[in-house]
Write a protein that holds these residues in place. Structure first.
Motif, PDB file in Angstrom:
ATOM      1  N   ARG A  98     -46.318  -8.640  28.589  1.00 51.84           N
ATOM      2  CA  ARG A  98     -47.625  -8.670  27.924  1.00 51.84           C
ATOM      3  C   ARG A  98     -47.514  -9.146  26.481  1.00 51.84           C
ATOM      4  O   ARG A  98     -48.364  -9.908  26.005  1.00 51.84           O
ATOM      5  CB  ARG A  98     -48.266  -7.284  27.994  1.00 51.84           C
ATOM      6  N   MET A  99     -46.473  -8.720  25.773  1.00 50.03           N
ATOM      7  CA  MET A  99     -46.284  -9.188  24.400  1.00 50.03           C
ATOM      8  C   MET A  99     -46.023 -10.684  24.359  1.00 50.03           C
ATOM      9  O   MET A  99     -46.524 -11.400  23.486  1.00 50.03           O
ATOM     10  CB  MET A  99     -45.126  -8.436  23.749  1.00 50.03           C
ATOM     11  N   LYS A 100     -45.251 -11.162  25.314  1.00 49.18           N
ATOM     12  CA  LYS A 100     -44.968 -12.596  25.376  1.00 49.18           C
ATOM     13  C   LYS A 100     -46.244 -13.385  25.609  1.00 49.18           C
ATOM     14  O   LYS A 100     -46.497 -14.405  24.951  1.00 49.18           O
ATOM     15  CB  LYS A 100     -43.952 -12.869  26.483  1.00 49.18           C
ATOM     16  N   SER A 101     -47.087 -12.919  26.531  1.00 48.90           N
ATOM     17  CA  SER A 101     -48.338 -13.605  26.827  1.00 48.90           C
ATOM     18  C   SER A 101     -49.313 -13.534  25.662  1.00 48.90           C
ATOM     19  O   SER A 101     -49.991 -14.516  25.346  1.00 48.90           O
ATOM     20  CB  SER A 101     -48.972 -12.996  28.077  1.00 48.90           C
ATOM     21  N   MET A 102     -49.373 -12.390  25.015  1.00 49.56           N
ATOM     22  CA  MET A 102     -50.344 -12.153  23.956  1.00 49.56           C
ATOM     23  C   MET A 102     -50.009 -12.893  22.665  1.00 49.56           C
ATOM     24  O   MET A 102     -50.886 -13.449  22.002  1.00 49.56           O
ATOM     25  CB  MET A 102     -50.403 -10.641  23.672  1.00 49.56           C
ATOM     26  N   LEU A 103     -48.704 -12.947  22.303  1.00 47.75           N
ATOM     27  CA  LEU A 103     -48.312 -13.414  20.977  1.00 47.75           C
ATOM     28  C   LEU A 103     -47.437 -14.660  20.989  1.00 47.75           C
ATOM     29  O   LEU A 103     -47.293 -15.304  19.950  1.00 47.75           O
ATOM     30  CB  LEU A 103     -47.566 -12.291  20.241  1.00 47.75           C
ATOM     31  N   GLN A 104     -46.815 -14.969  22.104  1.00 47.00           N
ATOM     32  CA  GLN A 104     -45.896 -16.105  22.210  1.00 47.00           C
ATOM     33  C   GLN A 104     -44.886 -16.110  21.056  1.00 47.00           C
ATOM     34  O   GLN A 104     -44.745 -17.101  20.333  1.00 47.00           O
ATOM     35  CB  GLN A 104     -46.680 -17.420  22.239  1.00 47.00           C
ATOM     36  N   PRO A 105     -44.168 -15.010  20.874  1.00 49.05           N
ATOM     37  CA  PRO A 105     -43.222 -14.959  19.757  1.00 49.05           C
ATOM     38  C   PRO A 105     -42.025 -15.861  19.978  1.00 49.05           C
ATOM     39  O   PRO A 105     -41.639 -16.150  21.114  1.00 49.05           O
ATOM     40  CB  PRO A 105     -42.793 -13.482  19.728  1.00 49.05           C
ATOM     41  N   ARG A 106     -41.446 -16.300  18.884  1.00 47.99           N
ATOM     42  CA  ARG A 106     -40.169 -17.002  18.974  1.00 47.99           C
ATOM     43  C   ARG A 106     -39.087 -16.035  19.420  1.00 47.99           C
ATOM     44  O   ARG A 106     -38.225 -16.376  20.230  1.00 47.99           O
ATOM     45  CB  ARG A 106     -39.779 -17.587  17.613  1.00 47.99           C
ATOM     46  N   SER A 107     -39.144 -14.789  18.857  1.00 46.13           N
ATOM     47  CA  SER A 107     -38.093 -13.809  19.095  1.00 46.13           C
ATOM     48  C   SER A 107     -38.694 -12.426  19.274  1.00 46.13           C
ATOM     49  O   SER A 107     -39.618 -12.049  18.545  1.00 46.13           O
ATOM     50  CB  SER A 107     -37.116 -13.757  17.910  1.00 46.13           C
ATOM     51  N   LEU A 108     -38.137 -11.673  20.205  1.00 48.58           N
ATOM     52  CA  LEU A 108     -38.448 -10.256  20.360  1.00 48.58           C
ATOM     53  C   LEU A 108     -37.197  -9.487  19.948  1.00 48.58           C
ATOM     54  O   LEU A 108     -36.145  -9.609  20.577  1.00 48.58           O
ATOM     55  CB  LEU A 108     -38.821  -9.934  21.801  1.00 48.58           C
ATOM     56  N   VAL A 109     -37.342  -8.692  18.889  1.00 49.45           N
ATOM     57  CA  VAL A 109     -36.190  -8.043  18.259  1.00 49.45           C
ATOM     58  C   VAL A 109     -36.331  -6.530  18.410  1.00 49.45           C
ATOM     59  O   VAL A 109     -37.376  -5.962  18.095  1.00 49.45           O
ATOM     60  CB  VAL A 109     -36.100  -8.439  16.768  1.00 49.45           C
ATOM     61  N   LEU A 110     -35.275  -5.877  18.875  1.00 51.37           N
ATOM     62  CA  LEU A 110     -35.323  -4.453  19.203  1.00 51.37           C
ATOM     63  C   LEU A 110     -34.861  -3.590  18.039  1.00 51.37           C
ATOM     64  O   LEU A 110     -33.769  -3.807  17.490  1.00 51.37           O
ATOM     65  CB  LEU A 110     -34.421  -4.155  20.401  1.00 51.37           C
ATOM     66  N   LYS A 111     -35.688  -2.595  17.692  1.00 50.21           N
ATOM     67  CA  LYS A 111     -35.252  -1.507  16.803  1.00 50.21           C
ATOM     68  C   LYS A 111     -35.029  -0.286  17.682  1.00 50.21           C
ATOM     69  O   LYS A 111     -35.976   0.391  18.083  1.00 50.21           O
ATOM     70  CB  LYS A 111     -36.319  -1.219  15.739  1.00 50.21           C
ATOM     71  N   LEU A 112     -33.768  -0.036  18.015  1.00 52.35           N
ATOM     72  CA  LEU A 112     -33.426   1.076  18.903  1.00 52.35           C
ATOM     73  C   LEU A 112     -33.673   2.391  18.172  1.00 52.35           C
ATOM     74  O   LEU A 112     -33.228   2.586  17.041  1.00 52.35           O
ATOM     75  CB  LEU A 112     -31.972   0.962  19.349  1.00 52.35           C
ATOM     76  N   LEU A 113     -34.365   3.315  18.829  1.00 55.48           N
ATOM     77  CA  LEU A 113     -34.817   4.523  18.150  1.00 55.48           C
ATOM     78  C   LEU A 113     -33.750   5.608  18.038  1.00 55.48           C
ATOM     79  O   LEU A 113     -33.688   6.310  17.028  1.00 55.48           O
ATOM     80  CB  LEU A 113     -36.039   5.100  18.878  1.00 55.48           C
ATOM     81  N   SER A 114     -32.950   5.789  19.055  1.00 51.95           N
ATOM     82  CA  SER A 114     -32.005   6.897  19.028  1.00 51.95           C
ATOM     83  C   SER A 114     -30.931   6.675  17.962  1.00 51.95           C
ATOM     84  O   SER A 114     -30.394   5.574  17.835  1.00 51.95           O
ATOM     85  CB  SER A 114     -31.330   7.062  20.391  1.00 51.95           C
ATOM     86  N   PRO A 115     -30.571   7.715  17.211  1.00 50.34           N
ATOM     87  CA  PRO A 115     -29.472   7.583  16.253  1.00 50.34           C
ATOM     88  C   PRO A 115     -28.097   7.664  16.911  1.00 50.34           C
ATOM     89  O   PRO A 115     -27.087   7.359  16.267  1.00 50.34           O
ATOM     90  CB  PRO A 115     -29.684   8.786  15.317  1.00 50.34           C
ATOM     91  N   ASP A 116     -28.048   8.045  18.184  1.00 48.30           N
ATOM     92  CA  ASP A 116     -26.788   8.203  18.887  1.00 48.30           C
ATOM     93  C   ASP A 116     -26.242   6.844  19.311  1.00 48.30           C
ATOM     94  O   ASP A 116     -26.918   6.085  20.010  1.00 48.30           O
ATOM     95  CB  ASP A 116     -26.988   9.098  20.117  1.00 48.30           C
ATOM     96  N   ILE A 117     -25.022   6.531  18.900  1.00 47.36           N
ATOM     97  CA  ILE A 117     -24.478   5.202  19.147  1.00 47.36           C
ATOM     98  C   ILE A 117     -24.294   4.942  20.635  1.00 47.36           C
ATOM     99  O   ILE A 117     -24.515   3.820  21.112  1.00 47.36           O
ATOM    100  CB  ILE A 117     -23.138   4.999  18.383  1.00 47.36           C
TER     101      ILE A 117
END
Length: 323
Positions: free
Chosen positions: A286-305
């Motif tokens: 849905r994000m790809k269809s809605m915004l057509q971003p060049r890049s989708l970049v993840l901010k991982l939430l858990s502090p556990d490596i």
């Protein structure tokens, strides 16, 4: 659509050596898994984000990786001398063999930054625009003469020059006036994880109205957290998001009140990649269809490596095909 990793260098164990070592391993894993980009934030006076010198960190990553592109997300230009920034950008571009993406910002609602660097919050926007203009001239021209309200250059020639011509440049912003500047100058746009998807869609549309022949090259950064069920993912993510929401609600109320409505748990979860694998795959589509971003970049939430590694692997295995 490209995929990437957003790095803020949290230190949940109070062990800065481990924090840097763990994040390096995560970037190297992202490269191994086929992710295209890794972006490093710039934060000051924050015990939970150990990257006040993001360009230094990126130089370290450049030496320890070989393929993945490396970006600043973002250099806070009002706090810096633009001639020095230009020198560091050129040097980093060479050290990374032309893998550097230059993201800039005016800085968020963080009063300690303005206080300790002696910068008025009312000047941030103007200083950012002026500094970026000078930096671009220095990166691409010789004998630069420049006289602005805040910065000057008198016959300055940068040595060395970067490998890329031009160095890809992105403005992290949520405001139409800065989107207009990006569109007029051909810069990309970066949208951080708190930025609402609807406002990002409006900014992308506005960019294309200003410069119909250009692509905004949107770098879309989103919170990400996997769990076996959507309900479990939401419960776990809420634990990580709630302190962030409380801190940002207080800060934005004082310095950037128009942002305050963004920091609602339900809204953040809805606009993030939080859920079971099927939920996240659907959101990616849905994000790809809605915004057509060049890049989708993840901010991982858990502090556990270990959890971060697992979520990165899950995204690569189960979701990346939707990109």
């Amino acid at each position: 659509m490209r995929t990437g990793l957003f790095c803020t260098y949290e230190d949940p164990q109070g062990d800065r050596r481990s924090a840097f070592a763990d994040q390096l391993k995560l970037v190297q894993l992202a490269e191994k898994l086929g992710f295209d980009e890794a972006w490093v934030a710039e934060h000051h006076f924050n015990a939970n984000a150990l990257t006040p010198s993001s360009l230094v960190v990126l130089a370290h990553l450049a030496a320890r990786t070989s393929r993945i592109r490396l970006g600043s997300a973002a250099v806070l230009l009002p706090l810096r001398n633009p001639i020095q920034v230009a020198e560091e950008v050129a040097t980093l571009d060479i050290l990374s063999e032309g893998r550097f993406d230059f993201g800039v910002a005016k800085g968020g609602p963080f009063p300690l930054q303005n206080k300790h660097f002696g910068v008025s919050s009312g000047e941030n926007r103007a200083k950012t625009i002026e500094a970026l203009g000078l930096i671009q001239k220095l990166l691409n021209e010789d004998g630069v003469h420049f006289e602005g309200e805040f910065f000057k250059a008198d016959d300055v020639s940068l040595t060395p020059k970067p490998l890329q011509t031009p160095v890809p440049t992105f403005i992290a912003t949520s405001t139409p006036d800065m989107v207009r500047i990006a569109a007029e100058r051909g810069y990309g746009v970066m949208a951080g994880p708190p930025f609402p998807l609807e406002s990002i869609r409006d900014n992308v549309r506005f960019y294309r109205e200003v410069s119909p022949s250009l692509d905004p090259n949107l770098v879309l950064i989103r919170f990400c957290h996997f769990a076996p069920t959507r309900a479990q993912a939401i419960d776990e993510a809420a634990v990580f998001l709630q302190p962030f929401i409380e801190r940002m609600t207080v800060t934005t109320a004082r310095m950037q009140p128009e942002w305050t409505p963004w920091f609602k748990l339900e809204r953040l979860i809805e606009d993030s990649l939080i859920g079971a694998p099927a939920d996240i795959a659907d959101k990616v589509s849905r994000m790809k269809s809605m915004l057509q971003p060049r890049s989708l970049v993840l901010k991982l939430l858990s502090p556990d490596i270990f959890k971060r590694r697992t979520d990165l692997e899950r995204f690569a295995d189960l979701v990346a095909g939707h990109c």
